[in-house]
Scaffold this motif. Structure first.
Motif, PDB file in Angstrom:
ATOM      1  N   MET A 689      43.806  40.761  41.910  1.00  0.00           N
ATOM      2  CA  MET A 689      44.662  41.904  41.569  1.00  0.00           C
ATOM      3  C   MET A 689      46.076  41.453  41.228  1.00  0.00           C
ATOM      4  O   MET A 689      46.722  41.978  40.315  1.00  0.00           O
ATOM      5  CB  MET A 689      44.708  42.894  42.739  1.00  0.00           C
ATOM      6  CG  MET A 689      43.364  43.451  43.149  1.00  0.00           C
ATOM      7  SD  MET A 689      42.520  44.354  41.822  1.00  0.00           S
ATOM      8  CE  MET A 689      41.157  45.047  42.749  1.00  0.00           C
ATOM      9  N   SER A 693      47.952  41.900  37.573  1.00  0.00           N
ATOM     10  CA  SER A 693      49.128  42.769  37.494  1.00  0.00           C
ATOM     11  C   SER A 693      50.443  42.019  37.366  1.00  0.00           C
ATOM     12  O   SER A 693      51.429  42.575  36.891  1.00  0.00           O
ATOM     13  CB  SER A 693      49.187  43.658  38.738  1.00  0.00           C
ATOM     14  OG  SER A 693      49.409  42.875  39.899  1.00  0.00           O
ATOM     15  N   ALA A 713      45.046  49.893  42.479  1.00  0.00           N
ATOM     16  CA  ALA A 713      43.918  49.494  41.635  1.00  0.00           C
ATOM     17  C   ALA A 713      42.757  50.468  41.765  1.00  0.00           C
ATOM     18  O   ALA A 713      42.101  50.820  40.780  1.00  0.00           O
ATOM     19  CB  ALA A 713      43.469  48.079  42.003  1.00  0.00           C
ATOM     20  N   LEU A 725      46.320  48.331  34.998  1.00  0.00           N
ATOM     21  CA  LEU A 725      46.751  47.356  36.003  1.00  0.00           C
ATOM     22  C   LEU A 725      47.316  46.098  35.361  1.00  0.00           C
ATOM     23  O   LEU A 725      48.058  45.341  35.990  1.00  0.00           O
ATOM     24  CB  LEU A 725      45.570  46.991  36.914  1.00  0.00           C
ATOM     25  CG  LEU A 725      45.867  46.119  38.129  1.00  0.00           C
ATOM     26  CD1 LEU A 725      46.756  46.851  39.118  1.00  0.00           C
ATOM     27  CD2 LEU A 725      44.567  45.693  38.818  1.00  0.00           C
ATOM     28  N   VAL A 743      38.810  43.535  37.527  1.00  0.00           N
ATOM     29  CA  VAL A 743      39.195  44.611  38.443  1.00  0.00           C
ATOM     30  C   VAL A 743      37.988  45.034  39.274  1.00  0.00           C
ATOM     31  O   VAL A 743      38.087  45.260  40.491  1.00  0.00           O
ATOM     32  CB  VAL A 743      39.776  45.813  37.671  1.00  0.00           C
ATOM     33  CG1 VAL A 743      40.042  46.978  38.616  1.00  0.00           C
ATOM     34  CG2 VAL A 743      41.060  45.421  36.953  1.00  0.00           C
TER      35      VAL A 743
END
Length: 805
Positions: A689, A693, A713, A725, A743
């Motif tokens: 993540m 991002s 998320a 994201l 993701v």
């Protein structure tokens, strides 16, 4: 949270049952008050607000209750101090002509008012919060800031020292009388905070013990919770301190209350029941006993009630030798008492939050007024200067307390003292000379022997505890790794110059070096000042020297000289991933192809550690700063100081010492000390993540809400907007299919149940598009969010699925 009969209930939110009262309304406006016979209902039909008379009493109140829990429990009462007569008619809750929400009696006289103007509406939220809004929709007043006797999920209990506002709970006077009773429930002012129940607002009746960042250490059952829903938020700058909790579990509708825990389980829960310097143990008879080295203050009183406590039997040495320096007396020691709720009146030594060298003990020993100390996990050093009161011993769990005693009271358990005689000093000098001579002789032996013998035996550092590890060492030859001369490393690093420092590898600094042949190296220095040195030196040397994979950092050798322990690695010219990912000027260098390659590379490295290497390794500190980048920006996992080797058949292990980095640790590891390969999978999910991002695992905003990265998320994925994201510096130059896959994998990896998370084999297959993963279950990000914004409420979506493609 209810406080009746000194019993603390945590309340659940239940789903629907038909209302048994009058007409349902969904908001209050100037033109539509809430009249008796009407019920204000939350949008999800979870809470109701209306008029009631408890157990057919003669008084009438405006209260709030769960719609579907039976029997009714009124979790908030508006007019506790001003009941309406049961015969009163035409009572209502209205927005008056002055724009304030007010409760009026049958004569239309105000009984209670919010004392604010310009109100346009009042609504009841699904979390049980009655809010009043102005015409622009801003919240002007809320019932959560005016609690009664119950603490609901996502509600804040605490205080603002600047304004003096306290959100504490007060019990009902009786079962039929909601007016304020004897018992007050709230947070204390010391650090770390405790929860207290006071009688009449000042006399302690019960306390929780200090908060250790995840639980109150005086409530052992909090540690047994598989998912910790509690949070305590201290904002020193604002002078606020609040406790909150979130339960997502929804029991069957219509059932009675589920009692999870109560404060008064046994007589030892009553504050100070045994008096000072005494321990209460519920399983003993009698329950009170003096600490070792103490005797009853009054034998007659002790034989009857035991509340008078105990006094010291032998004066401390520092009290009887007032003309000597405390540090020179050395006549006092400490007795270890296990499995305790530590005493009240602790003082926190923030400078010793991490006690690696026994500084907590020395700090206490150097002050004659210090009566005891405790080094508590996740807190640090606590010391006591007042009488030790309200000590309880548990059958299991609890903390260790070290009580100061005179030397004669320590008996067989007394500490070993240094012998200061000239004979002993001379013996020590001879012994040191022998050791130094042996070391010089060993240094002149042939250098190209096995690395294990050279690194471990030459320093007599460690013993191998696991049979599997011993067998492993015996089967493998480490002679291909070089034993570096310490002087050559000094020259290569310019005496460990600050200009050559690359960063901090876990616990120890890492320096860049240049060998005479022009080869660049990275030197990790585990010096004598490192509290982690010996064990971690063993760990990294034994693990990394035999872990050969292109996505793992490569060890070149080691160096040992006296207290200096050095590990020599290949040099990574692009340093660590965080130097790019979190730098506004460098972030754009990480285009999507590089980020996707990084995710794939880390996954391949973990696959090797978990499945393909000779020994299976659990990396307990996987994070962005521990991913190094070579000259081609290829990722390499580093920092195996905290890594743990497992047997082939092993799935779970437990540790009393939780190590790693907050935000990357799975719940079962952070809360229960249980770690496995699936714990690393969770860290990998967080890492994914962050790479996508370009932001740290902190706070995001979505729909004006402050969310952690997992919640952010999840919400984007649940709304079909997962590509949002992606780091904004990439613009629209990325593969949407690869982003959706990543993701999806990230959300699968951070599921709260370890069994639901994929293995790294599954992850590798999904990354190569050879396998479609299942729909992820929602992670328990609401608990994580409570650290940042515990007032945030989420409707239950346990059955929700995320569709990303």
């Amino acid at each position: 949270m209810q406080l009746g009969s000194v019993t603390l209930f945590f309340l659940f939110i239940f789903s629907l049952l038909p209302s048994q009262y009058g007409a349902e309304v969904y908001n209050i406006t100037p033109s539509h008050p809430l009249s008796e016979g009407e019920i204000l209902v939350s949008p999800g039909l979870i809470f109701e607000l209306g008029f009631f008379s408890p157990n057919s009493s003669a008084n009438k109140y405006l209260g709030l209750w769960h719609k579907s829990i039976f029997p009714r429990k009124y979790v908030w009462v508006a007019n506790r101090d001003n009941p309406l007569a049961d015969t009163d008619t035409l009572v209502s809750l209205r927005i008056g002509s002055n724009g304030s929400l007010e409760l009026v009696d049958g004569k239309q006289s105000s009984v209670r008012s919010t004392n604010i103007s310009n109100c346009s509406s009042a609504v009841l939220l699904d979390n049980g919060n009655l809010i009043v809004k102005d015409i622009m929709g801003a919240v002007m007043w809320e019932s959560f800031n005016n609690p009664s006797d119950s603490l609901l999920p996502s509600m804040l209990m605490g205080y603002n020292s600047g304004s003096g506002k306290r959100n504490f709970l007060i019990s009902w006077k009786s079962e039929n009388d909601p007016s304020p009773g004897l018992f007050l429930f709230g947070l204390s002012a010391e650090l770390p905070a405790q929860i207290f129940i006071w009688i009449n607002g000042s006399t302690p009746h019960w306390r929780s013990g200090p908060w250790d960042k995840s639980k109150f250490i005086g409530i052992p059952t909090m540690k047994s919770l598989s998912l910790n829903p509690f949070a305590l938020i201290d904002n020193v700058m604002q002078g606020t301190r609040y406790f909150s909790y979130i339960f997502d579990k929804i029991p069957e509708s219509g059932k009675n209350w589920n009692l999870l825990w109560k404060s008064s389980e046994n007589p030892c829960d009553n504050y100070g029941v045994c008096g000072p310097f005494a321990v209460c143990k519920a399983s003993d008879s009698p329950i009170c006993n003096c600490l070792k080295g103490f005797i009853p203050k009054s034998n007659e009183e002790w034989s009857k009630r035991r509340t008078g406590g105990c006094v010291r039997q032998t004066n401390l040495s520092c009290e009887t030798h007032t003309n000597e320096s405390v540090s020179l007396k050395g006549k006092d020691g400490f007795l270890k008492v296990e499995r305790l709720k530590v005493p009240d009146f602790h003082e926190y030594l923030a400078s010793l939050a991490t006690d690696r060298f026994g500084d907590c003990k020395m700090k206490c020993l150097s002050n004659c007024s210090c009566l005891a100390y405790a080094d508590v996990n996740n807190i640090g050093c606590l010391v006591w200067y007042k009488d030790l009161v309200d000590i309880q011993q548990f059958p299991s769990l609890g903390e260790d307390l070290y009580v100061r005693l005179a030397d004669s009271e320590l008996g067989e358990g007394k500490p070993i003292k240094l012998i200061a005689s000239l004979t002993a000093v001379g013996f020590m000098i001879i012994l040191v000379a022998i050791v130094l001579s042996l070391r010089r002789w060993l240094a002149n032996q042939k250098r190209h022997v096995k690395l294990t013998a050279q690194c471990l035996e030459s320093t007599n550092m460690i013993k191998i505890h696991r049979d599997g590890l011993r067998e492993y060492i015996g089967k493998h030859d480490f002679s291909e790794l070089k034993i570096y001369d310490f002087d050559s490393i000094i020259i290569a690093t310019d005496s460990f110059s600050i200009t050559n420092k690359l960063g901090q590898g876990g616990f120890d600094p890492v320096y860049k070096g240049m060998l005479p042949e022009g080869k660049e190296i990275a030197v990790k220095r585990l010096s004598s000042s490192s509290g982690q040195g010996v064990e971690e030196f063993k760990n990294e040397m034994l693990l990394i020297s035999n872990l050969q994979h292109k996505n793992l950092v490569r060890m070149m050798g080691c160096c040992v000289k006296e207290d200096e322990k050095l590990l020599i690695y290949e040099f990574m010219p692009n340093k660590s991933l965080d130097t790019f990912l979190y730098d506004p000027t460098k972030r754009a260098v990480l285009d999507w192809a590089t980020r996707f390659n990084t995710i794939q590379g880390v996954a391949r490295g973990l696959l090797y550690l978990h499945h393909d290497s000779y020994v299976k390794v659990i990396h307990r500190d996987l994070k962005v700063s521990n991913i190094l980048l070579d000259e081609k920006m290829n990722p390499k996992i580093s920092d195996f100081e905290l890594a743990h080797m497992v047997r082939e058949t092993q799935s779970l292990e437990n540790t009393q010492k939780v190590v790693g980095t907050r935000g990357y640790m799975s719940l079962e590891y952070a809360m229960g000390g249980i770690f496995s390969k699936k714990s690393v999978v969770f860290s990998f999910g967080v890492l994914v993540m962050e790479i996508i991002s370009g932001k740290k695992n902190t706070i995001f905003c979505l729909y004006d809400q402050r969310l952690g990265i997992l919640a952010y998320a999840w919400n984007l994925g649940n709304d079909g907007r997962a590509v949002e994201l992606v780091d904004e510096v990439l613009g629209d130059i990325y593969s949407s299919s690869e982003v959706l896959t990543c993701v999806h994998i990230g959300l699968l990896c951070v599921q709260d149940n370890a069994a639901d998370r994929p293995t790294m084999v599954d992850v590798a297959l999904m990354l190569s598009s050879e396998k479609d993963g299942p729909n992820p279950k929602r992670p328990v990000f609401t608990i994580e969010n409570s650290v940042y914004h515990p007032g945030l409420y989420y409707k239950n979506t346990n059955s929700s699925k995320v569709k990303l493609a």
